[in-house]
Design a protein around this motif. Sequence first.
Motif, mmCIF file in Angstrom:
data_model
loop_
_atom_site.group_PDB
_atom_site.id
_atom_site.type_symbol
_atom_site.label_atom_id
_atom_site.label_comp_id
_atom_site.label_asym_id
_atom_site.label_seq_id
_atom_site.Cartn_x
_atom_site.Cartn_y
_atom_site.Cartn_z
ATOM 1 N N GLN A 777 0.812 -1.202 0.000
ATOM 2 C CA GLN A 777 0.000 0.000 0.000
ATOM 3 C C GLN A 777 0.854 1.264 0.000
ATOM 4 O O GLN A 777 0.417 2.323 -0.431
ATOM 5 C CB GLN A 777 -0.921 0.006 1.220
ATOM 6 N N ASN A 796 -2.691 0.940 -6.746
ATOM 7 C CA ASN A 796 -4.109 0.616 -6.615
ATOM 8 C C ASN A 796 -4.839 0.604 -7.956
ATOM 9 O O ASN A 796 -5.915 1.153 -8.109
ATOM 10 C CB ASN A 796 -4.790 1.618 -5.673
ATOM 11 N N PHE A 799 -8.559 -4.153 -8.300
ATOM 12 C CA PHE A 799 -9.396 -4.230 -7.101
ATOM 13 C C PHE A 799 -8.799 -5.164 -6.062
ATOM 14 O O PHE A 799 -9.140 -5.090 -4.879
ATOM 15 C CB PHE A 799 -10.809 -4.698 -7.482
ATOM 16 N N THR A 802 -6.941 -3.773 -2.556
ATOM 17 C CA THR A 802 -7.751 -3.024 -1.583
ATOM 18 C C THR A 802 -7.848 -3.849 -0.310
ATOM 19 O O THR A 802 -7.771 -5.078 -0.328
ATOM 20 C CB THR A 802 -9.166 -2.753 -2.123
ATOM 21 N N TRP A 803 -8.030 -3.155 0.799
ATOM 22 C CA TRP A 803 -8.144 -3.852 2.070
ATOM 23 C C TRP A 803 -9.400 -4.723 2.121
ATOM 24 O O TRP A 803 -9.377 -5.816 2.697
ATOM 25 C CB TRP A 803 -8.149 -2.837 3.211
ATOM 26 N N ALA A 834 -10.825 2.742 4.498
ATOM 27 C CA ALA A 834 -10.322 1.648 3.654
ATOM 28 C C ALA A 834 -11.112 0.363 3.852
ATOM 29 O O ALA A 834 -11.187 -0.479 2.945
ATOM 30 C CB ALA A 834 -8.842 1.401 3.952
#
Length: 847
Positions: A777, A796, A799, A802-803, A834
């Motif tokens: 990240q 990013n 998809f 992502t968290w 997030a």
Amino acid sequence: MTELYCLSNFIDFSPALNEPLKHSNRIKYTCFDISTNYVIFGASSGSLYLFNRCSGKFLHLVPNKHGPVTHLAISANEKYVAFSTQRSMICVYAVNLSALTTPQVIYAKLGSDQTLQVTCIHWTQDEKQFYYGDTRGQVNLVLLTSFIGKSLLSMGVHAILFLESPVIQIDDFQSLLLVSNSTKCILCNTEYEEYKQIGNRPRDGAFGACFAISTNEAAQPSRIYCARPGSRIWEVDFEGEVLQTHQFKTALAIPPVKIHKFQGFEEDANGKYEENDEMLEYQPQNLQFAKVQMLNKGFLLAFTEFALYVFDMRASTVVLWCNQFERIVDCRVIGKEIVIFTQSGSLYSVQLNSLRTHACTLVRQEKLLECACLMRKNVKYFADKAREDYDLNILNQVKRFLINRHEFELLNDLSVIFDAIMQCEAVGDNNSSGSSSGTAERSASVGAVGYPNVQASNNNSTQPPAREVYVLENAFCENIKSSKGSEKHFKDALLTVTGKFGKNIIKYKFNIFAEEQKKLVHDLIPSNERSIPFNDIKAMYENDEEIVCRTKKSLNAEANSKHNSQLTNTSQQISAEEKTIYNLYLICKSAKISNINFVERYRTLFDEYTARELIDLLSKLEKVMQEHGDSAEQSRKNCFEMYFNYLNSELIWEMDDYTRDYIAEGFTLLNTSTNIMRCDNCAFPLRFDNTCSFHELGAVLLRYYWSRNEQVKCFDVLMQVPALLDVLAKFYMAENNVEKVVPILLSYRQPELLMGVGKSLNLAAWARCFEQFVDLQQGRLCCVNCECVTMVDNVNQHFFYTWNCFLSIALEYLQAQEILAMIFKWSNFIANDAIDREFYTRCLLKG
């Protein structure tokens, strides 16, 4: 007089065939097939037993671990044996009698349902394909592919027909496929995908159907015969119309014949030369025939569990029936022989012969007493035949034999036959003094009895045969043609035909001057590419003259010239290999324009080459593509795509290094991409597009290198095609090398990979994932190869990064408390928005 027939030349193969089983009471033969050189049995142990047909000698045992064999069929050229097992498997064995080579058996599973069983197997005349039907009513086409000097096999199974009840019998002729199931018969033209139900009267039971192909269409057209309830048989034309129903129920109320086996008539002193069977009254027989097949091109053979039946379909009569076999399991026709396999595992052979033919054979074998007894039982028949057949004078040897043995009683019984022979000889002698007309009349008489008229045949042969195309209506048919108003739509038949293969269901004929190919060239290939060199090749075929092979350079010279005489190209005769290459070029060009994979059209061509020869052929094809405007790189890619579409990836394990390197080169060429972000330290891929052409082929290639400890070659491929990193992750997981797996999971950008591998990760490994995901990240990517960290931007873009996505997968394998503890540990690096509230709700529900 009507011809009479008998079953003779009885042979019992059982003693020799049971020799391999004499030490095991547990193993039994379950099925069989016979060909010109082999008799092959399937056994309850799952093995195949191969015997020499002529000598009965045991040749080979083929072990099989997939359960007892249920059905068995030998290909027309005796190269392959297709068989099925009780464990819902369809298998193929490539006949190889070498004791030094392990038998190769390939197999495919019918489905997950263990109760699904094969009901029949039928090879086409093309040894590379066969059909099989199963208990659910599905008919499948199996295409075989041999590779590397024809020593390796692979097969593809394709569904052709879906019926509503078990398939009973399958037969084919050219592009016509005949399928009989428990309720109806279907005639399908596989070339045009037209189909039709034969008749509209349903039935329930095992009833077979077969083609009857005639050698003289004018005298006796080819037909289809379909068994019906009540000892009836439909006669059907090739358009699916029922022409006639043959009724045999009442005609079968006749005594069965006995097999002619000479066992010493002299032993019975009281009833010598005579059998004292009781005169029984036989009743009509109401039978169903689960399998029918042609015998001697004019007769139809059928059988039940207790008897054999032979019908003359031209005269609609019963030739004979025989009940001297115990519990018949199956019958085969091979040449003139009828081979019978019984439930006890015995195998017998008999031949159908006319009585006069059998009598002449007995004389030539010097079995004169047996011949005399045969003549005594059929005095009227032989007397009538002797008056019209001059060749029966061979029976005079029987007369001399009986005189020498003083068998005057028997001689007196046969006197009418010998008198008829003398009359025929006298007529022949009188006619021969004046002219040969007597001989001609006798020849004509012989022809009338059992042979086609030669003159008529010659007259017919002068006329070119009409080319027939069978286009079947999608409608039911009656015994007589129905009117248009009474036609029903075929949807009522609960039948579908897959349109996947179209005209390619039957083997594609590689003729580049067929009408469809000429149209293909005209419609699909641009005008500046379509005329050369195909017109020249066509001219060679039509005029049988030498042609001019023109290159692109010579075409430019011709365009600048006003006279054809200025051409500098040399004329040469085109070779078979050049024709093959131009044919492949056409197929490739058509595939590119129409966006269709035409692998079935060139599969048979490729099968004829070894691996090295095929690579050389593709190299020459590249040059032809370049001559017609393609770049060197694009030509090479086209050839590799054709090759990989054809190739069975599992064959990589059996190839030599040269061929394997060729495949690796082509795979890399087709998947090389410039849009790859690499490690600053070792240039290994960090971010890339994970789409991959022929991914399974690349996976097998890496598995081979890894199993041979050739990791350097593995990483050479991965450097160019990082889309295979998912395969590398599985290698590392097998070695429990989590440190290497985690960077791959995070850089591959495919949630499915993390979901698949995640179930094997322990809590420490998931903690390592959290740590590297936090680094990700922040734009820090760990290299899979050297483990150095490289800074990147815009992480990013997918998809997966992502968290929410990452934590949702982790929640599938970890407890909620464990995940929440990790989130709390790294909370300083997680943005406030997030993680969605839905994730925490799921954690509460999981507990």
